[in-house]
Design an enzyme around this catalytic site. Structure first.
Site, short mmCIF file in Angstrom:
data_model
loop_
_atom_site.label_atom_id
_atom_site.label_comp_id
_atom_site.label_asym_id
_atom_site.label_seq_id
_atom_site.Cartn_x
_atom_site.Cartn_y
_atom_site.Cartn_z
N GLU A 143 0.82 -1.45 0.26
CA GLU A 143 0.38 -0.01 0.15
C GLU A 143 0.81 1.51 -0.23
O GLU A 143 1.45 1.41 0.90
CB GLU A 143 -1.02 0.28 1.29
N GLU A 240 -11.99 2.23 5.55
CA GLU A 240 -11.33 3.46 6.45
C GLU A 240 -11.12 4.63 6.73
O GLU A 240 -10.21 5.85 5.95
CB GLU A 240 -9.53 3.02 5.90
#
Length: 264
Positions: A143, A240
């Site tokens: 990520e 998130e």
């Protein structure tokens, strides 16, 4: 609309972690994700998932001392053994919890280490992790993280992450595309998703600025999520974000985007 998973590290923080599973299910989510499970026995978390009918779609490999500000060690040349031990621990939890993919945080670049050595270390560690995960049928994700929120984070742009994955050369290694981080670093969200969707294993969202729920900032999520549908994305989208006020006060963004859509 895509299927949404509640990120229990960020959402429902009004209650302790193990109570957030019930809160997520009550809010209409059928799936969850979180950063790390390692502070609790795997069987305790599994019991919460099962009791509330939830699917776990993602958690991270261990990322060293999070409370002390560490954000992963995959690029640290002097901590390879620690990283490899973390991969094995992550796999143990993944098998117990039924999750199909694990995210690897590259970490902040340690001072005084040449970029070539950082990249070589990261690539070798990712090759090791991908091979270990493939042995048990799991996907590995990496990520990019924006360097405004985490200065010095080594992997911070989509193109960089994809080039690293090319070098790793593992067919079970994918990009985790976080809309918030990508917006801060590079923009071009819809075009990037279209160009690289086949290489994206998981998507996360939050609005910008503030990393709050969709609808609080500059990103056109109605367009972006509809575009994901048009592109044929079948994975989960992890929520998130940091609620602007309380979690329950903010979850109505899902119906604002699509009144027919409740949650996961």
């Amino acid at each position: 609309m895509p299927r949404f998973a509640a990120n229990l590290t960020m959402l429902f923080t009004e209650v302790p972690f193990l109570q957030r599973f019930e809160r997520a299910a009550s809010a209409g989510f059928t799936a969850v994700e979180f950063l790390f499970p390692y502070a609790w026995p795997a069987e305790v978390i599994k019991a919460e998932l099962d009791q509330h009918g939830l699917t776990l779609v993602l958690h991270n490999l261990p990322a060293a001392d999070w409370e002390a500000g560490e954000r992963g060690i995959a690029c640290h040349p002097d901590r390879v053994q620690e990283f490899c031990a973390g991969v094995r621990q992550g796999i143990s939890y993944a098998k117990a919890l039924g999750v199909s993919q694990l995210n690897c945080l590259a970490g902040k670049a340690p001072a005084g280490v040449a970029d070539a050595l950082l990249r070589q270390t990261l690539v070798q560690n990712l090759r090791f992790a991908a091979a270990e995960l493939k042995n048990v049928g799991l996907k590995l994700l990496i990520e990019p993280i924006n360097t405004y929120d985490i200065p010095g984070f080594y992997v911070n742009r989509t193109a960089q992450a994809l080039a690293i994955l090319d070098e790793v050369g593992a067919d079970n290694a994918y990009l985790q595309y976080d809309v918030y981080h990508a917006q801060r670093m590079e923009g071009e969200l819809a075009a990037t998703l279209q160009q690289h969707l086949a290489r994206i294993g998981h998507i996360q969202l939050a609005d910008n600025p503030g990393r709050h729920e969709p609808g609080t900032g500059e990103i056109n999520f109605r367009y972006l999520l509809a575009r994901l549908d048009e592109l044929g994305y079948t994975g989960w989208v992890g929520c998130e974000y940091k609620p602007l006020t309380t979690t329950l006060a903010g979850v109505g963004w899902r119906e604002n985007i699509d009144p027919s859509h409740a949650a996961g």
